[in-house]
Design a protein around this motif. Sequence first.
Motif, PDB file in Angstrom:
ATOM      1  N   CYS A   1       0.802  -1.219   0.000  1.00 43.23           N
ATOM      2  CA  CYS A   1       0.000   0.000   0.000  1.00 43.23           C
ATOM      3  C   CYS A   1       0.835   1.269   0.000  1.00 43.23           C
ATOM      4  N   LEU A   2       2.165   1.168   0.056  1.00 45.44           N
ATOM      5  CA  LEU A   2       3.000   2.365   0.171  1.00 45.44           C
ATOM      6  C   LEU A   2       3.643   2.792  -1.146  1.00 45.44           C
ATOM      7  N   HIS A   3       3.336   2.087  -2.206  1.00 39.39           N
ATOM      8  CA  HIS A   3       3.684   2.538  -3.551  1.00 39.39           C
ATOM      9  C   HIS A   3       2.768   1.799  -4.525  1.00 39.39           C
ATOM     10  N   GLU A   4       2.692   2.311  -5.720  1.00 41.26           N
ATOM     11  CA  GLU A   4       1.879   1.666  -6.745  1.00 41.26           C
ATOM     12  C   GLU A   4       2.690   1.616  -8.023  1.00 41.26           C
ATOM     13  N   ILE A   5       2.663   0.468  -8.677  1.00 43.26           N
ATOM     14  CA  ILE A   5       3.425   0.295  -9.912  1.00 43.26           C
ATOM     15  C   ILE A   5       2.462  -0.017 -11.049  1.00 43.26           C
ATOM     16  N   ARG A   6       2.505   0.824 -12.071  1.00 45.27           N
ATOM     17  CA  ARG A   6       1.725   0.577 -13.282  1.00 45.27           C
ATOM     18  C   ARG A   6       2.354   1.355 -14.432  1.00 45.27           C
ATOM     19  N   ASP A   7       2.184   0.827 -15.632  1.00 41.29           N
ATOM     20  CA  ASP A   7       2.699   1.479 -16.843  1.00 41.29           C
ATOM     21  C   ASP A   7       4.193   1.794 -16.738  1.00 41.29           C
ATOM     22  N   ASN A   8       4.944   0.830 -16.181  1.00 43.59           N
ATOM     23  CA  ASN A   8       6.400   0.972 -16.051  1.00 43.59           C
ATOM     24  C   ASN A   8       6.812   2.179 -15.223  1.00 43.59           C
ATOM     25  N   SER A   9       5.946   2.571 -14.309  1.00 43.47           N
ATOM     26  CA  SER A   9       6.218   3.716 -13.440  1.00 43.47           C
ATOM     27  C   SER A   9       5.944   3.342 -11.989  1.00 43.47           C
ATOM     28  N   ILE A  10       6.614   4.032 -11.077  1.00 42.77           N
ATOM     29  CA  ILE A  10       6.358   3.890  -9.647  1.00 42.77           C
ATOM     30  C   ILE A  10       5.701   5.178  -9.166  1.00 42.77           C
ATOM     31  N   TYR A  11       4.561   5.035  -8.508  1.00 43.59           N
ATOM     32  CA  TYR A  11       3.874   6.172  -7.890  1.00 43.59           C
ATOM     33  C   TYR A  11       4.116   6.080  -6.386  1.00 43.59           C
ATOM     34  N   LYS A  12       4.600   7.160  -5.803  1.00 43.73           N
ATOM     35  CA  LYS A  12       5.006   7.127  -4.404  1.00 43.73           C
ATOM     36  C   LYS A  12       4.604   8.428  -3.708  1.00 43.73           C
ATOM     37  N   ALA A  13       3.914   8.291  -2.570  1.00 40.99           N
ATOM     38  CA  ALA A  13       3.595   9.448  -1.731  1.00 40.99           C
ATOM     39  C   ALA A  13       4.687   9.602  -0.685  1.00 40.99           C
ATOM     40  N   LEU A  14       5.049  10.847  -0.414  1.00 35.72           N
ATOM     41  CA  LEU A  14       6.064  11.144   0.581  1.00 35.72           C
ATOM     42  C   LEU A  14       5.624  12.363   1.384  1.00 35.72           C
ATOM     43  N   GLU A  15       6.122  12.447   2.605  1.00 35.24           N
ATOM     44  CA  GLU A  15       5.932  13.651   3.391  1.00 35.24           C
ATOM     45  C   GLU A  15       7.271  14.376   3.454  1.00 35.24           C
ATOM     46  N   ILE A  16       7.316  15.572   2.889  1.00 34.96           N
ATOM     47  CA  ILE A  16       8.553  16.346   2.820  1.00 34.96           C
ATOM     48  C   ILE A  16       8.313  17.703   3.472  1.00 34.96           C
ATOM     49  N   ASN A  17       9.069  17.967   4.527  1.00 38.65           N
ATOM     50  CA  ASN A  17       8.918  19.222   5.285  1.00 38.65           C
ATOM     51  C   ASN A  17       7.477  19.446   5.733  1.00 38.65           C
ATOM     52  N   GLY A  18       6.848  18.349   6.159  1.00 38.05           N
ATOM     53  CA  GLY A  18       5.496  18.450   6.693  1.00 38.05           C
ATOM     54  C   GLY A  18       4.400  18.500   5.654  1.00 38.05           C
ATOM     55  N   GLN A  19       4.767  18.415   4.359  1.00 40.80           N
ATOM     56  CA  GLN A  19       3.778  18.469   3.292  1.00 40.80           C
ATOM     57  C   GLN A  19       3.749  17.151   2.525  1.00 40.80           C
ATOM     58  N   LEU A  20       2.543  16.669   2.216  1.00 39.55           N
ATOM     59  CA  LEU A  20       2.411  15.458   1.413  1.00 39.55           C
ATOM     60  C   LEU A  20       2.581  15.788  -0.059  1.00 39.55           C
ATOM     61  N   VAL A  21       3.363  14.956  -0.744  1.00 43.80           N
ATOM     62  CA  VAL A  21       3.530  15.110  -2.188  1.00 43.80           C
ATOM     63  C   VAL A  21       3.384  13.728  -2.830  1.00 43.80           C
ATOM     64  N   LEU A  22       3.072  13.733  -4.101  1.00 42.16           N
ATOM     65  CA  LEU A  22       2.989  12.500  -4.880  1.00 42.16           C
ATOM     66  C   LEU A  22       3.900  12.634  -6.080  1.00 42.16           C
ATOM     67  N   VAL A  23       4.762  11.620  -6.276  1.00 40.71           N
ATOM     68  CA  VAL A  23       5.676  11.651  -7.417  1.00 40.71           C
ATOM     69  C   VAL A  23       5.499  10.393  -8.256  1.00 40.71           C
TER      70      VAL A  23
ATOM     71  N   GLY B   1      13.345  20.818  -0.319  1.00 47.00           N
ATOM     72  CA  GLY B   1      12.521  19.641  -0.518  1.00 47.00           C
ATOM     73  C   GLY B   1      12.943  18.843  -1.732  1.00 47.00           C
ATOM     74  N   GLU B   2      13.323  19.546  -2.782  1.00 42.97           N
ATOM     75  CA  GLU B   2      13.788  18.869  -3.994  1.00 42.97           C
ATOM     76  C   GLU B   2      15.071  18.089  -3.723  1.00 42.97           C
ATOM     77  N   ALA B   3      15.972  18.682  -2.947  1.00 38.51           N
ATOM     78  CA  ALA B   3      17.213  17.990  -2.589  1.00 38.51           C
ATOM     79  C   ALA B   3      16.915  16.754  -1.745  1.00 38.51           C
ATOM     80  N   PHE B   4      15.953  16.879  -0.834  1.00 44.14           N
ATOM     81  CA  PHE B   4      15.546  15.733  -0.021  1.00 44.14           C
ATOM     82  C   PHE B   4      14.999  14.630  -0.920  1.00 44.14           C
ATOM     83  N   LEU B   5      14.161  14.985  -1.873  1.00 43.37           N
ATOM     84  CA  LEU B   5      13.557  14.001  -2.774  1.00 43.37           C
ATOM     85  C   LEU B   5      14.623  13.252  -3.564  1.00 43.37           C
TER      86      LEU B   5
END
Length: 301
Positions: A31-53, A75-79
């Motif tokens: 449940c912590l990532h999703e893989i489809r269409d040769n891609s990984i979808y991942k939610a992260l919390e960066i500096n207290g904000q949720l993002v999806l990549v 945040g970009e450097a953290f990612l």
Amino acid sequence: MEEGNSILIPTPALFSFEECMWFLNRNYDDCLHEIRDNSIYKALEINGQLVLVRIVENGNFLEVELLKGEMDQEGEAFLIGYIREWFDMDTQIQPFYDLLKKDTRLSYMAEAFKGLRLVSIANLYETICWSIIGQQINLSFAYKVKRALVERFGKRISYEGRSYFVFPDPEVLAAVSMEELKAMQFSTQKADYTIGISKAFASGALSREMLEALPDFSSKMKALTAHKGIGVWTANYALMKSLREPESIPHGDIGLLNALANHDIIRDRKETDRIAALFSLYKGWESYLVFYLWRSLTFKQ
């Protein structure tokens, strides 16, 4: 970095996004990532904000697109650092392959699993909770229990009708009741362990930073196993997956023992001398050898 923008992360030699992505999938319901269409979808919390990549291979790069949320340069450097650590992209694994090629029993791995990296779990707390959940049950059921926990207590971000989750904070699980966890099919013992470990992380009695400050592997093992619910196997797994300690060997692991038997390295699970002899040939790469032996248990369909 705004929604729709991408960054490119150069990939190192001997790196296979396909192998790493396949390991993350393996037909399990994580449940912590999703893989489809040769891609990984991942939610992260960066500096207290949720993002999806979304992470996809683009030539000799990993392209990371910000689908939802926003982040500053910090945040970009953290990612970037998170993804490089997740796929162990800063380790030069040629020396490990050189050792494999000298071993007639395992030399095929250098080609069959070429570019597979030791895929990590950066969050030490998540790693330990996952180890506790998975104790003495099959992986399919363990992922089912994990999903129930994360969907109930974790944070979520929605995008195009789908929900993506981040593992619960220790402060949250420290406050749950035994009954709530047992309703999710935790055993009484596992519920007790999970709450206890959560309280240790929430209070600062246990943390990744604390372990990283310790001088050697044995002191880190001792610090982990001092907590109820963390045995030798869990401590080794946590140090292997979160801190990348190269000498971590989860002794007694059924999958590891099965892989060793499949390669005719042992005939009996009690042959610890033969196991020790094998790992002595891979000094500094023990955890990578464990990971590749686990990989050998399953094959792509």
